[in-house]
Motif scaffolding. Structure first.
Motif, PDB file in Angstrom:
ATOM      1  N   LEU A 172      40.492  35.573  32.127  1.00 55.21           N
ATOM      2  CA  LEU A 172      39.289  36.052  32.955  1.00 55.21           C
ATOM      3  C   LEU A 172      39.763  37.203  33.810  1.00 55.21           C
ATOM      4  O   LEU A 172      38.958  38.320  33.909  1.00 55.21           O
ATOM      5  CB  LEU A 172      39.190  34.912  33.853  1.00 55.21           C
ATOM      6  N   GLY A 173      40.994  37.346  34.274  1.00 51.88           N
ATOM      7  CA  GLY A 173      41.449  38.614  35.065  1.00 51.88           C
ATOM      8  C   GLY A 173      40.816  38.550  36.331  1.00 51.88           C
ATOM      9  O   GLY A 173      40.063  37.488  36.690  1.00 51.88           O
ATOM     10  N   ALA A 174      40.650  39.901  36.855  1.00 46.49           N
ATOM     11  CA  ALA A 174      39.673  39.859  38.015  1.00 46.49           C
ATOM     12  C   ALA A 174      38.300  40.040  37.715  1.00 46.49           C
ATOM     13  O   ALA A 174      37.885  41.143  37.194  1.00 46.49           O
ATOM     14  CB  ALA A 174      40.203  41.292  38.892  1.00 46.49           C
ATOM     15  N   ALA A 175      37.628  39.010  38.425  1.00 48.07           N
ATOM     16  CA  ALA A 175      36.047  38.889  38.045  1.00 48.07           C
ATOM     17  C   ALA A 175      35.585  38.938  39.185  1.00 48.07           C
ATOM     18  O   ALA A 175      35.834  38.436  40.220  1.00 48.07           O
ATOM     19  CB  ALA A 175      35.709  37.534  36.982  1.00 48.07           C
ATOM     20  N   PRO A 176      34.289  39.756  39.285  1.00 47.39           N
ATOM     21  CA  PRO A 176      33.397  39.744  40.523  1.00 47.39           C
ATOM     22  C   PRO A 176      33.138  38.275  40.921  1.00 47.39           C
ATOM     23  O   PRO A 176      32.881  37.447  39.998  1.00 47.39           O
ATOM     24  CB  PRO A 176      32.236  40.827  40.275  1.00 47.39           C
ATOM     25  N   PRO A 177      32.257  38.155  42.154  1.00 48.95           N
ATOM     26  CA  PRO A 177      31.779  36.848  42.467  1.00 48.95           C
ATOM     27  C   PRO A 177      30.930  36.338  41.606  1.00 48.95           C
ATOM     28  O   PRO A 177      29.843  37.224  40.831  1.00 48.95           O
ATOM     29  CB  PRO A 177      31.200  37.064  43.859  1.00 48.95           C
ATOM     30  N   SER A 178      30.612  35.071  41.128  1.00 51.18           N
ATOM     31  CA  SER A 178      29.750  34.390  40.134  1.00 51.18           C
ATOM     32  C   SER A 178      29.670  33.027  40.596  1.00 51.18           C
ATOM     33  O   SER A 178      30.253  32.570  41.839  1.00 51.18           O
ATOM     34  CB  SER A 178      30.596  34.547  38.802  1.00 51.18           C
ATOM     35  N   ALA A 179      28.930  32.367  39.906  1.00 52.71           N
ATOM     36  CA  ALA A 179      28.466  30.896  40.191  1.00 52.71           C
ATOM     37  C   ALA A 179      29.880  30.002  40.068  1.00 52.71           C
ATOM     38  O   ALA A 179      30.007  29.164  40.959  1.00 52.71           O
ATOM     39  CB  ALA A 179      27.579  30.321  39.539  1.00 52.71           C
ATOM     40  N   ALA A 180      30.793  30.304  39.116  1.00 50.58           N
ATOM     41  CA  ALA A 180      31.822  29.456  38.891  1.00 50.58           C
ATOM     42  C   ALA A 180      32.964  30.033  40.063  1.00 50.58           C
ATOM     43  O   ALA A 180      33.493  29.057  40.450  1.00 50.58           O
ATOM     44  CB  ALA A 180      32.281  29.890  37.636  1.00 50.58           C
ATOM     45  N   HIS A 181      33.015  31.103  40.367  1.00 54.35           N
ATOM     46  CA  HIS A 181      33.792  31.850  41.311  1.00 54.35           C
ATOM     47  C   HIS A 181      33.215  32.242  42.290  1.00 54.35           C
ATOM     48  O   HIS A 181      32.830  33.633  42.429  1.00 54.35           O
ATOM     49  CB  HIS A 181      35.046  32.540  40.633  1.00 54.35           C
ATOM     50  N   TRP A 182      32.941  31.686  43.464  1.00 53.64           N
ATOM     51  CA  TRP A 182      31.877  32.260  44.492  1.00 53.64           C
ATOM     52  C   TRP A 182      32.429  33.701  45.050  1.00 53.64           C
ATOM     53  O   TRP A 182      31.645  34.423  45.391  1.00 53.64           O
ATOM     54  CB  TRP A 182      31.746  31.430  45.674  1.00 53.64           C
ATOM     55  N   PHE A 183      33.660  33.788  45.524  1.00 51.31           N
ATOM     56  CA  PHE A 183      34.221  34.870  45.885  1.00 51.31           C
ATOM     57  C   PHE A 183      34.895  35.452  44.654  1.00 51.31           C
ATOM     58  O   PHE A 183      35.816  36.606  45.009  1.00 51.31           O
ATOM     59  CB  PHE A 183      35.267  34.427  46.930  1.00 51.31           C
ATOM     60  N   GLY A 184      34.796  35.412  43.506  1.00 50.32           N
ATOM     61  CA  GLY A 184      35.687  36.054  42.496  1.00 50.32           C
ATOM     62  C   GLY A 184      36.975  35.780  42.343  1.00 50.32           C
ATOM     63  O   GLY A 184      37.623  34.673  42.847  1.00 50.32           O
ATOM     64  N   THR A 185      37.664  36.395  41.582  1.00 44.60           N
ATOM     65  CA  THR A 185      39.212  36.209  41.234  1.00 44.60           C
ATOM     66  C   THR A 185      39.974  37.278  41.372  1.00 44.60           C
ATOM     67  O   THR A 185      39.471  38.351  41.302  1.00 44.60           O
ATOM     68  CB  THR A 185      39.118  35.576  39.814  1.00 44.60           C
ATOM     69  N   ASP A 186      41.367  37.050  41.535  1.00 46.26           N
ATOM     70  CA  ASP A 186      42.331  38.079  41.520  1.00 46.26           C
ATOM     71  C   ASP A 186      42.571  38.554  40.154  1.00 46.26           C
ATOM     72  O   ASP A 186      42.298  37.985  39.286  1.00 46.26           O
ATOM     73  CB  ASP A 186      43.352  37.862  42.538  1.00 46.26           C
TER      74      ASP A 186
ATOM     75  N   LEU B 126      45.278  38.067  38.381  1.00 48.88           N
ATOM     76  CA  LEU B 126      45.591  36.995  37.571  1.00 48.88           C
ATOM     77  C   LEU B 126      44.736  35.816  37.379  1.00 48.88           C
ATOM     78  O   LEU B 126      44.905  34.809  36.632  1.00 48.88           O
ATOM     79  CB  LEU B 126      47.015  36.104  38.352  1.00 48.88           C
ATOM     80  N   GLY B 127      43.498  36.116  37.705  1.00 43.43           N
ATOM     81  CA  GLY B 127      42.439  35.076  37.432  1.00 43.43           C
ATOM     82  C   GLY B 127      42.310  34.038  38.233  1.00 43.43           C
ATOM     83  O   GLY B 127      41.797  32.916  37.974  1.00 43.43           O
ATOM     84  N   ARG B 128      42.944  33.980  39.409  1.00 42.22           N
ATOM     85  CA  ARG B 128      43.086  32.852  40.287  1.00 42.22           C
ATOM     86  C   ARG B 128      41.864  33.139  41.185  1.00 42.22           C
ATOM     87  O   ARG B 128      41.301  34.135  41.517  1.00 42.22           O
ATOM     88  CB  ARG B 128      44.286  32.955  41.158  1.00 42.22           C
ATOM     89  N   ASP B 129      41.322  31.714  41.423  1.00 42.08           N
ATOM     90  CA  ASP B 129      40.143  31.699  42.367  1.00 42.08           C
ATOM     91  C   ASP B 129      40.345  32.273  43.771  1.00 42.08           C
ATOM     92  O   ASP B 129      41.277  31.742  44.257  1.00 42.08           O
ATOM     93  CB  ASP B 129      39.453  30.336  42.283  1.00 42.08           C
ATOM     94  N   LEU B 130      39.729  33.256  44.271  1.00 47.13           N
ATOM     95  CA  LEU B 130      39.954  33.835  45.620  1.00 47.13           C
ATOM     96  C   LEU B 130      39.486  32.688  46.778  1.00 47.13           C
ATOM     97  O   LEU B 130      40.050  32.656  47.695  1.00 47.13           O
ATOM     98  CB  LEU B 130      39.176  35.203  45.608  1.00 47.13           C
TER      99      LEU B 130
ATOM    100  N   LEU C 208      39.576  42.571  48.865  1.00 49.57           N
ATOM    101  CA  LEU C 208      39.816  43.060  50.283  1.00 49.57           C
ATOM    102  C   LEU C 208      38.563  42.610  51.143  1.00 49.57           C
ATOM    103  O   LEU C 208      39.016  42.161  52.324  1.00 49.57           O
ATOM    104  CB  LEU C 208      39.716  44.569  50.220  1.00 49.57           C
ATOM    105  N   ILE C 209      37.460  42.410  50.791  1.00 46.46           N
ATOM    106  CA  ILE C 209      36.146  42.242  51.699  1.00 46.46           C
ATOM    107  C   ILE C 209      36.120  41.002  52.211  1.00 46.46           C
ATOM    108  O   ILE C 209      36.231  40.511  53.136  1.00 46.46           O
ATOM    109  CB  ILE C 209      34.742  42.749  50.978  1.00 46.46           C
ATOM    110  N   PHE C 210      36.331  39.967  51.181  1.00 45.38           N
ATOM    111  CA  PHE C 210      36.249  38.423  51.466  1.00 45.38           C
ATOM    112  C   PHE C 210      37.258  38.167  52.544  1.00 45.38           C
ATOM    113  O   PHE C 210      37.162  37.182  53.514  1.00 45.38           O
ATOM    114  CB  PHE C 210      36.326  37.516  50.277  1.00 45.38           C
ATOM    115  N   PRO C 211      38.574  38.314  51.995  1.00 50.65           N
ATOM    116  CA  PRO C 211      39.775  37.903  53.036  1.00 50.65           C
ATOM    117  C   PRO C 211      39.493  38.629  54.450  1.00 50.65           C
ATOM    118  O   PRO C 211      39.848  38.163  55.530  1.00 50.65           O
ATOM    119  CB  PRO C 211      41.154  38.197  52.645  1.00 50.65           C
ATOM    120  N   GLY C 212      39.311  39.836  54.203  1.00 51.85           N
ATOM    121  CA  GLY C 212      39.030  40.585  55.788  1.00 51.85           C
ATOM    122  C   GLY C 212      37.762  39.814  56.514  1.00 51.85           C
ATOM    123  O   GLY C 212      37.987  39.893  57.804  1.00 51.85           O
ATOM    124  N   CYS C 213      36.854  39.521  56.021  1.00 52.54           N
ATOM    125  CA  CYS C 213      35.746  38.916  56.658  1.00 52.54           C
ATOM    126  C   CYS C 213      36.357  37.681  57.269  1.00 52.54           C
ATOM    127  O   CYS C 213      35.980  37.260  58.460  1.00 52.54           O
ATOM    128  CB  CYS C 213      34.568  38.501  55.955  1.00 52.54           C
TER     129      CYS C 213
END
Lengths: 302, 312
Positions: free
Chosen positions: A71-85, A87-91, A270-275
């Motif tokens: 999967l790699g770094a994916a933008p936010p989606s229904a499966a991963h609300w905040f996206g992934t990093d 390594l494909g880990r759920d943010l 950057l944005i979600f952890p920052g928030c």
């Protein structure tokens, strides 16, 4: 019934003016706090965050260690609300687990500062004279030390130990607490109820424990609420430098540091952890300001 | 006044001595040395290196030797960068850091005081809440978050400013200065608001108004002088901090200042560099605290009597 005659009546809550009986300091403070919407909102957000932190092991959507390299770094989606990093880990999972650590560091290190500061300040203020002068000169000298450099040195030299991190941060933050408590105790010491306690033959330690420390609680609570955000900032800063929390454990500072490296391609990292960090700091500061206005009307902003 | 300055200078001596001593022994007693990271140095080379930097002498001799050099203003040679002295490295980064720090301080003082005074003139109205909420953002967005965010928006997405560098392209100094200034601006705004609120309720302000002075004269001429005392007390140590460089801002924007030396030196166990940067910072703090205190006494005549000679 009005315990604070210096305060204009229009600033007091209506309930307070109508009350027939005396109103305790705590009830008075609670009424003031309730009228401050920002402080109430801050408190609500903090309760929610604390619940999320406690419940993380059960509510985190993914396993903490689960990777999905495909999967790699994916933008936010229904499966991963905040996206992934990368390594494909759920943010979201990582922010939840990181929040536990960030909040724990904030609470524990502030606790260390609280215990040292209150004891030191009470002893200095109660002893007075030369003991007080010597103790406060020591605080003055410690104030002038470049503590940031010492913390960085400690972390580099002794490794990134989370216990050491608590101690190091707590050891820096107690100085102001000691000063505040000492000032309070000095003023309290002159009052009749302490004289009464002395003439009753109470021991020094009992007077400190039963009569002095409980009466310094107002300013101490206020300053504690304002210390937690500065401690959390310090932890985030150290983790940002790579000196705080060590992977695979996570904290908001660490997540922000990774996010900043890859922000051009994957801004959500950057944005979600920052928030998350900013929201917590906002809530703590608003609650702290509200508590100060409520508990300590003399230094209130208005 | 002279008495006061002398007293404060005397007080600075134990502070600096504690800083030097604590740092000196902390770095040397810690496990690992400046040359332990390097891959397999032959023992005779190691011995030669240690002899060259006096590391083969007993600790007490090293300590006294260092103190002696320090009194001559000599921070010694860098362990990590052979042939360069610590003094030279600090002073090579200082002009850049000082320029950045000066911009940040100016932004903080001008913006912060303006916001604070505006807020204090009408407390608990929108005119108060708006600037103070903005200041809260400055407190809650640390530079290591604000810097990347500003870069992302204005550098990467809008492409208004370059994403890194210092003095190469016009405009590349704006974002670093703003990032560095934000926290200080917020603090100055809160301090000046508090100070002004206190001053504007004093009797002498009422007198000034009763004389029929225009409101802006009352605020600027009579109010500011007293209301800015907390800001002055804060500006001293703040400028000392700015002059010692910001590791975060200098790293994010790739600015060749001296902030990076603090962290690098600790990682490299560069003993003399750690000592040099620490002592440099401590001297700055002590000096600017003194300046701030002198300015506070000058602004507030009521403090002066404390430092007069007692009447015999």
């Amino acid at each position: 019934m009005n315990r604070k005659p210096s305060l204009p009546a229009e600033l007091l809550p209506a309930e307070l003016l109508n009350a027939e009986q005396g109103v305790s300091l705590w009830r008075d403070a609670w009424l003031r706090l309730k009228r401050n919407p920002m402080a109430v909102a801050g408190g609500a957000v903090l309760i929610l965050l604390a619940l999320l932190a406690v419940l993380t092991p059960w509510i985190a959507p993914y396993d903490y260690r689960a990777q999905n390299l495909a999967l790699g770094a994916a933008p936010p989606s229904a499966a991963h609300w905040f996206g992934t990093d990368t390594l494909g880990r759920d943010l979201l999972t990582h922010i939840l687990w990181g929040g536990r650590i960030s909040l724990a560091v904030g609470l524990v290190a502030t606790g260390v500062a609280l215990v040292i500061g209150v004891l030191y300040g009470t002893i200095a203020g109660y002893a007075g004279g030369r003991v007080d002068a010597a103790m406060m000169r020591l605080v003055d000298i410690l104030y002038a030390l470049p503590f940031m450099i010492f913390i960085i040195l400690l972390m580099v030299i002794f490794g990134r130990n989370i216990l050491l991190l608590f101690l190091a941060i707590g050891a820096v933050e107690w100085l102001t607490m000691a000063r505040i408590v000492r000032g309070q105790v000095q003023a309290l010491k002159q009052q009749e109820f302490i004289e009464a306690a002395v003439s009753l033959g109470l021991s020094r330690w009992t007077i400190i424990r039963r009569h002095l420390i409980p009466n310094t609680l107002g300013p101490v609570i206020v300053y504690t609420t304002l210390t937690i955000p500065s401690v959390m900032l310090l932890e985030a800063f150290l983790s940002f430098l790579g000196l705080g929390i060590q992977p695979p454990a996570s904290s908001w500072g660490l997540l922000i540091s990774y996010g900043a490296e890859t922000m051009e391609e994957y801004p959500w990292l950057l944005i979600f952890p920052g928030c998350a960090l900013s929201l917590t700091l906002f809530s703590l500061n608003f609650l702290g300001d509200g508590l100060r206005d409520a508990l300590d009307p003399r230094t209130a902003k208005d | 006044m002279l008495r006061f300055i002398l007293y404060r200078l005397l007080q600075a001596i134990p502070v600096l001595l504690v800083v030097v001593t604590a740092t000196f022994f902390l770095v040397r007693l810690a496990p690992g040395g400046p040359f332990s990271a390097e891959k397999a140095v032959p023992p005779e080379v190691l011995r030669a290196l240690e002899a060259r930097y006096h590391l083969d002498q007993p600790l007490s001799a090293q300590y006294l030797g260092y103190l002696g050099d320090l009194l001559h203003g000599d921070f010694g040679p860098s362990f990590r960068y052979p042939g360069r002295s610590v003094d030279e490295m600090i002073f090579s980064g200082l002009p850049t850091t000082a320029e950045l720090g000066l911009y940040a301080l100016l932004i903080a003082l001008v913006l912060g005081t303006t916001a604070g005074v505006i807020a204090a003139l009408r407390p608990n109205t929108a005119q108060d809440y708006l600037p103070m909420s903005a200041a809260m953002i400055g407190v809650c967005l640390p530079s290591f978050l604000l810097g990347p965010l500003l870069l992302l928006v204005f550098g990467v997405w809008l492409e208004w400013v370059p994403v890194s560098g210092w003095g190469n392209v016009p405009g590349d100094k704006i974002l670093p200065a703003l990032t560095l200034a934000s926290g200080y601006t917020a603090y100055v705004a809160r301090l000046s608001r508090g100070g002004m609120l206190e001053v504007m309720s004093q009797d002498y302000i009422r007198t000034a108004r009763a004389k029929g002075l225009p409101e802006w004269v009352v605020v600027i001429k009579h109010g500011l002088r007293g209301g800015l005392i907390p800001v002055v007390a804060f500006a001293g140590p703040a400028f000392a901090g700015l002059l010692s460089g910001s590791f975060v801002v200098e790293t994010i924007f790739q600015i060749p200042g001296l902030g990076r030396f603090y962290v690098q030196a600790a990682f490299n166990r560069d003993y003399t560099m750690i000592m040099g940067t620490t002592v440099f910072f401590a001297v700055l703090i002590v000096a600017f605290n003194l300046l701030a205190d002198i300015a506070a006494v000058w602004l507030n005549p009521r403090l002066r009597h404390q430092y007069r000679k007692p009447a015999a």
